[in-house]
Design a protein around this motif. Structure first.
Motif, PDB file in Angstrom:
ATOM      1  N   GLY A 163     -10.984 -40.971  42.420  1.00 20.22           N
ATOM      2  CA  GLY A 163     -10.522 -40.245  42.182  1.00 20.22           C
ATOM      3  C   GLY A 163      -9.060 -40.627  40.986  1.00 20.22           C
ATOM      4  O   GLY A 163      -8.718 -39.927  40.615  1.00 20.22           O
TER       5      GLY A 163
ATOM      6  N   TRP B 184      -7.882 -40.237  37.476  1.00 22.54           N
ATOM      7  CA  TRP B 184      -7.564 -39.329  36.851  1.00 22.54           C
ATOM      8  C   TRP B 184      -6.288 -40.274  35.188  1.00 22.54           C
ATOM      9  O   TRP B 184      -6.467 -39.706  34.692  1.00 22.54           O
ATOM     10  CB  TRP B 184      -6.277 -39.219  37.717  1.00 22.54           C
ATOM     11  CG  TRP B 184      -5.369 -38.527  37.533  1.00 22.54           C
ATOM     12  CD1 TRP B 184      -4.846 -36.749  36.790  1.00 22.54           C
ATOM     13  CD2 TRP B 184      -3.960 -39.124  36.628  1.00 22.54           C
ATOM     14  NE1 TRP B 184      -3.772 -36.538  35.748  1.00 22.54           N
ATOM     15  CE2 TRP B 184      -3.324 -38.118  35.944  1.00 22.54           C
ATOM     16  CE3 TRP B 184      -3.426 -40.139  36.714  1.00 22.54           C
ATOM     17  CZ2 TRP B 184      -1.761 -37.852  35.319  1.00 22.54           C
ATOM     18  CZ3 TRP B 184      -2.388 -40.808  35.782  1.00 22.54           C
ATOM     19  CH2 TRP B 184      -1.952 -39.135  35.776  1.00 22.54           C
TER      20      TRP B 184
ATOM     21  N   THR C 128      -4.935 -30.427  38.105  1.00 21.15           N
ATOM     22  CA  THR C 128      -5.997 -29.956  39.313  1.00 21.15           C
ATOM     23  C   THR C 128      -5.213 -28.951  39.975  1.00 21.15           C
ATOM     24  O   THR C 128      -4.620 -29.359  40.271  1.00 21.15           O
ATOM     25  CB  THR C 128      -6.651 -30.883  39.828  1.00 21.15           C
ATOM     26  OG1 THR C 128      -7.742 -31.074  38.840  1.00 21.15           O
ATOM     27  CG2 THR C 128      -7.663 -29.828  40.957  1.00 21.15           C
TER      28      THR C 128
ATOM     29  N   LEU D 268      -4.661 -27.747  42.341  1.00 19.15           N
ATOM     30  CA  LEU D 268      -4.786 -27.715  43.631  1.00 19.15           C
ATOM     31  C   LEU D 268      -5.064 -26.813  45.001  1.00 19.15           C
ATOM     32  O   LEU D 268      -5.388 -26.454  45.439  1.00 19.15           O
ATOM     33  CB  LEU D 268      -4.789 -29.393  44.472  1.00 19.15           C
ATOM     34  CG  LEU D 268      -5.090 -30.185  46.326  1.00 19.15           C
ATOM     35  CD1 LEU D 268      -6.707 -30.115  46.173  1.00 19.15           C
ATOM     36  CD2 LEU D 268      -4.963 -31.285  46.609  1.00 19.15           C
TER      37      LEU D 268
ATOM     38  N   ILE E 222     -13.712 -32.238  46.375  1.00 19.89           N
ATOM     39  CA  ILE E 222     -12.775 -31.569  45.818  1.00 19.89           C
ATOM     40  C   ILE E 222     -11.593 -31.924  46.168  1.00 19.89           C
ATOM     41  O   ILE E 222     -10.462 -32.206  45.041  1.00 19.89           O
ATOM     42  CB  ILE E 222     -12.644 -29.984  45.960  1.00 19.89           C
ATOM     43  CG1 ILE E 222     -14.181 -29.555  45.658  1.00 19.89           C
ATOM     44  CG2 ILE E 222     -12.269 -29.546  45.487  1.00 19.89           C
ATOM     45  CD1 ILE E 222     -14.878 -28.189  45.703  1.00 19.89           C
TER      46      ILE E 222
ATOM     47  N   TYR F 288     -10.375 -35.894  44.742  1.00 15.00           N
ATOM     48  CA  TYR F 288     -10.592 -35.680  43.125  1.00 15.00           C
ATOM     49  C   TYR F 288      -9.119 -34.769  42.611  1.00 15.00           C
ATOM     50  O   TYR F 288      -8.270 -35.094  41.855  1.00 15.00           O
ATOM     51  CB  TYR F 288     -11.280 -35.319  42.163  1.00 15.00           C
ATOM     52  CG  TYR F 288     -12.730 -36.464  42.663  1.00 15.00           C
ATOM     53  CD1 TYR F 288     -12.458 -37.166  41.622  1.00 15.00           C
ATOM     54  CD2 TYR F 288     -12.935 -36.760  43.391  1.00 15.00           C
ATOM     55  CE1 TYR F 288     -13.442 -38.465  41.435  1.00 15.00           C
ATOM     56  CE2 TYR F 288     -14.620 -37.953  44.137  1.00 15.00           C
ATOM     57  CZ  TYR F 288     -14.340 -38.592  42.641  1.00 15.00           C
ATOM     58  OH  TYR F 288     -15.591 -39.264  42.546  1.00 15.00           O
ATOM     59  N   GLY F 289      -9.105 -33.619  43.491  1.00 10.42           N
ATOM     60  CA  GLY F 289      -8.095 -32.718  42.949  1.00 10.42           C
ATOM     61  C   GLY F 289      -7.062 -32.912  43.683  1.00 10.42           C
ATOM     62  O   GLY F 289      -5.639 -32.618  42.960  1.00 10.42           O
TER      63      GLY F 289
ATOM     64  N   GLY G 288      -5.636 -34.767  40.588  1.00  9.88           N
ATOM     65  CA  GLY G 288      -5.320 -34.038  39.883  1.00  9.88           C
ATOM     66  C   GLY G 288      -4.050 -33.832  39.705  1.00  9.88           C
ATOM     67  O   GLY G 288      -3.740 -33.144  38.535  1.00  9.88           O
TER      68      GLY G 288
ATOM     69  N   ARG H 271     -12.033 -33.566  32.034  1.00 12.89           N
ATOM     70  CA  ARG H 271     -10.954 -33.206  33.381  1.00 12.89           C
ATOM     71  C   ARG H 271     -12.579 -33.588  33.912  1.00 12.89           C
ATOM     72  O   ARG H 271     -13.086 -33.686  34.636  1.00 12.89           O
ATOM     73  CB  ARG H 271     -10.783 -32.112  33.726  1.00 12.89           C
ATOM     74  CG  ARG H 271      -9.895 -32.014  35.654  1.00 12.89           C
ATOM     75  CD  ARG H 271      -9.404 -33.407  35.540  1.00 12.89           C
ATOM     76  NE  ARG H 271      -9.119 -33.374  36.665  1.00 12.89           N
ATOM     77  CZ  ARG H 271      -8.811 -34.651  37.366  1.00 12.89           C
ATOM     78  NH1 ARG H 271      -8.730 -35.921  37.144  1.00 12.89           N
ATOM     79  NH2 ARG H 271      -8.688 -34.090  39.137  1.00 12.89           N
TER      80      ARG H 271
ATOM     81  N   CYS I 115     -12.348 -29.008  39.573  1.00 15.48           N
ATOM     82  CA  CYS I 115     -11.217 -29.334  39.953  1.00 15.48           C
ATOM     83  C   CYS I 115     -10.510 -29.436  38.215  1.00 15.48           C
ATOM     84  O   CYS I 115      -9.252 -29.963  38.269  1.00 15.48           O
ATOM     85  CB  CYS I 115     -11.573 -31.485  40.335  1.00 15.48           C
ATOM     86  SG  CYS I 115     -11.865 -31.597  41.904  1.00 15.48           S
TER      87      CYS I 115
END
Length: 520
Positions: free
Chosen positions: A87, A91, A125, A127, A148, A151-152, A155, A309, A338
């Motif tokens: 992740g 980014w 993202t 989140l 999610i 990775y979020g 982000g 993204r 995301c």
């Protein structure tokens, strides 16, 4: 006027769940209605909501609680483990792509605040915004939901840290010193209560003893941690998102096992009042007239978010050892979720507008694009699910082979998609598919489907196929030569539906459970 505005916002917050539920299938999250109603009732249109200093303060508290809960939701393993490292790398890649995209765009300059703000917005993202949507869609605690978050988190955290360095008026050394001091404060706030808890000190015993009385000591401790870190952020010109996010991590460190009673209380305070105020006020800041005058920029920004993204996340999940076995739909769902972006866009555009580097009109378009992604990306994930369920490639092949049955073939594929959609809704309504003891097998699925068929929830063909597959007698008990082409296709689709049913159940389990029972 502040109380009048808050009363109208409270009405919007109360009405939004009713409006969202009135739409069949509830495809639009409640958050979207808060944003839209805020924009319509805000100063740029009807003008019945006034965003003055008092309302802004309540809104910022809502933003703080939003990220507190988002930070608390995150398991540290999800950002330090294999998927978390992927992740972070993803980014960094998206930041590089965004920088190049802005570099070759004539409207912005990467050497000024406006270009940096747009670059960070394209890598973000939302989140904090996703957490309530994930709860609505029963994704929290599932394998897809964990991805999610992995990775979020980067982000959200990546742009916040980058903002502190790239959009600061201070020198790089000064910024790093302040971030170091901030880290020290976070460690102190985390270690002192946690150590007190481990050694069984009278301090923590008192906090737990008075937690459910009118003293509400645990809630007050949480608020103290949150407001202290947000105040530190405000004093040293850091974004309050950083302080709020850090407060969530600190709280998770203190109670790694969670605390259901505390979480219920915080949810009531945050989602019952403060967070709806934040989203409604965010919508009120959108100038819909300015947005309507620049449709090309609006659409272009959303497309850029998808390319910059979503695509790298999709590729990353395909090569990451921890997620390469996730279905294509699961990976696309994570990538689309995301790509939602709102709070960071609000933050970076505010900094750029205050610095005189970005016009309010363009900032409104960017914020509106972020608001649209909150609605659009989860909806695209849902629509993609339906398209995949309909198996369009197989449908085209069947039509090419049997053109005279084209209408029947298309109708059958549509029915299959509808059937799988009902099954998925049934699964999530039972709490992430945990309706069995242990991971689902074909035998337990067959038993469960039989019970659902009796109540009319599941097509009988699916039940028959489940039992035949479970008994491994599918080929023995059904002679394809005795079936018409249409019956053969329908039975094959039923067989596919059962396998898809089990796959979804597996993805609705937390990763740890799936790994423990891998191969069953």
């Amino acid at each position: 006027m502040a109380f009048v505005s808050l009363a109208i916002i409270a009405l919007v917050a109360f009405a939004s769940p009713f409006i969202a539920s009135a739409i069949p299938g509830k495809p639009v999250p409640e958050t979207v209605f808060l944003l839209v109603l805020g924009a319509v009732l805000g100063p740029h249109m009807l003008g019945v909501i006034h965003v003055d200093a008092e309302v802004s303060l309540v809104s910022e508290l809502g933003l703080a609680f939003l990220f507190l809960l988002a930070g608390f939701e995150i398991d540290p393993k999800s950002i330090t483990g294999v998927e978390g490292r992927y992740g972070l790398a993803t980014w960094v890649v998206t930041f590089g792509i965004a920088w190049l995209a802005v570099r070759f765009t004539p409207w912005f300059s990467v050497s000024h605040f406006d270009g940096i703000a747009v670059t960070l917005a394209l890598t973000s993202t939302a989140l904090g915004t996703l957490v309530p949507i994930m709860r609505e869609r029963s994704l929290t605690g599932t394998r897809v939901g964990d991805s999610i978050l992995a990775y979020g988190t980067w982000g959200e955290l990546g742009p916040v840290l980058a903002m502190s360095v790239l959009l600061s008026a201070r020198t790089g050394i000064q910024t790093l010193v302040i971030l170091g001091l901030f880290a020290v404060v976070c460690v102190l706030l985390a270690v002192v209560p946690s150590r007190s808890k481990r050694v069984g000190s009278r301090f923590f015993a008192f906090v737990e003893e008075r937690a459910d009385t009118t003293s509400q000591t645990f809630v007050r401790l949480t608020v103290l941690i949150l407001v202290t870190l947000v105040a530190f952020s405000a004093v040293f010109d850091l974004d309050i998102v950083l302080g709020s996010f850090a407060a969530g991590f600190v709280l998770r460190y203190i109670i790694p096992e969670g605390n259901h009673t505390l979480e219920t209380k915080l949810d009531g305070l945050a989602y019952g009042f403060l967070i709806p105020v934040f989203f409604t006020v965010s919508g009120a800041k959108i100038d819909l007239t300015a947005v309507a005058s620049r449709p090309g920029l609006l659409a272009g920004f959303i497309v850029a978010l998808l390319i910059i993204r979503a695509v790298p996340i999709l590729i990353s999940m395909s090569i990451c050892p921890a997620t390469r076995d996730v279905s294509a739909y699961g990976r696309i769902t994570v990538a689309l979720y995301c790509t939602t972006a709102l709070p960071i866009i609000v933050a970076v555009t505010s900094v750029a507008v205050n610095a005189g580097a970005l016009s309010q009109d363009i900032a409104s378009v960017m914020v509106a694009a972020g608001a649209i992604t909150v609605f659009l990306m989860p909806l695209l994930a849902q629509l993609f699910y339906r398209v995949v369920d309909a198996a369009p490639v197989a449908a085209v092949a069947e039509v090419a082979e049997h053109p005279s049955d084209a209408l029947d073939i298309l109708r059958a594929h549509h029915d299959l998609a509808s059937l799988l959609a009902r099954e998925h809704e049934l699964l999530t309504s039972h709490g992430h598919g945990r309706v069995f003891e242990g991971l689902p097998t074909l035998d337990t699925i067959a038993e469960r489907l039989s019970a659902e068929a009796a109540s009319g929830h599941i097509d009988a063909r699916i039940v028959d196929a489940a039992h035949l597959l479970a008994d491994k007698t599918y080929g023995d008990e059904v002679d394809p030569s005795e079936l018409t082409p249409r019956e053969r296709r329908r039975l094959e689709r039923a067989k596919l539906a059962v396998r898809e049913y089990r796959r979804r159940m597996l993805e609705l389990y937390a990763r740890e459970e799936a790994e423990d029972d891998d191969g069953k």
